[in-house]
Write an enzyme that holds these catalytic residues in place. Sequence first.
Site, short mmCIF file in Angstrom:
data_model
loop_
_atom_site.label_atom_id
_atom_site.label_comp_id
_atom_site.label_asym_id
_atom_site.label_seq_id
_atom_site.Cartn_x
_atom_site.Cartn_y
_atom_site.Cartn_z
N GLY A 32 5.26 -10.12 -21.17
CA GLY A 32 6.19 -11.18 -20.79
C GLY A 32 7.28 -11.32 -21.84
N LEU A 33 8.23 -12.17 -21.56
CA LEU A 33 9.35 -12.39 -22.48
C LEU A 33 8.89 -12.99 -23.80
CD1 LEU A 33 11.96 -13.94 -20.00
CD2 LEU A 33 12.04 -11.63 -20.99
N SER A 34 9.69 -12.83 -24.82
CA SER A 34 9.45 -13.50 -26.09
C SER A 34 9.45 -15.01 -25.85
CB SER A 34 10.56 -13.13 -27.09
OG SER A 34 10.37 -13.83 -28.30
N GLY A 35 8.43 -15.69 -26.34
CA GLY A 35 8.34 -17.14 -26.15
C GLY A 35 7.61 -17.56 -24.89
N SER A 36 7.14 -16.59 -24.11
CA SER A 36 6.46 -16.94 -22.85
C SER A 36 5.05 -17.47 -23.08
CB SER A 36 6.40 -15.72 -21.91
OG SER A 36 5.70 -14.65 -22.51
N LYS A 38 2.46 -15.33 -24.79
CA LYS A 38 1.50 -14.22 -24.84
C LYS A 38 0.52 -14.36 -26.01
CE LYS A 38 4.70 -11.16 -25.23
NZ LYS A 38 5.80 -12.16 -25.27
N SER A 106 6.29 -5.48 -24.18
CA SER A 106 6.17 -4.24 -23.37
C SER A 106 7.04 -4.32 -22.12
CB SER A 106 4.71 -3.94 -23.02
OG SER A 106 4.02 -5.04 -22.51
#
Length: 198
Positions: A32-36, A38, A106
């Site tokens: 997922g996006l940065s800050g999502s 993960k 990724s």
Amino acid sequence: MTRNIVWHQTSVKKTERQKQLKQKSCVLWFTGLSGSGKSTLANALDHQLFKQGNSSYVLDGDNIRHGLNKDLGFTDADRNENIRRIGEVSKLFVDAGTIVSTAFISPFQKDRDTVRALFEQGEFIEIYVNCSLEECEKRDVKGLYKKARAGEISHFTGISSPYEKPDAPELVIETDNLSVDEAVQTILTYLKEKQILF
């Protein structure tokens, strides 16, 4: 060069390790996006698995870039190699009978598919941590989006580099709408349904 290298069979099989650990091993691939969320989810899940007596470990994108992948940047080629290496390391963890969670943006479907192909059926569990770009930018704990918008960071996913949403992930976790505890319980329920946790 590789023609002189022969695979050495181990004395203890993966299935024997799984039996001893009372779990099936797998990779939980958080993308997922940065800050999502993960890393937050991967670590919260790992904590729960640890408390339950499971053998688990987290491979985090930032942490890996401090050591194993410190020679890589953020070009498309370097991102490909970053994910290739993590896939191979994850395979070793799975062979050791461990549940390994990987928290990496990724961004490219091709790279995730390449990693999936390393594993047996059911061992690669892709978890799409879905969160809107707007919400990720609001969170921006590391200040990266601000720098990317200002042109201080190149090849930044979601801003100057694309993110390809998973085609068919095993799980989608909407971190816009779920608390960390709710998300972790969703994943634990999935692992029990798939008989990864005995």
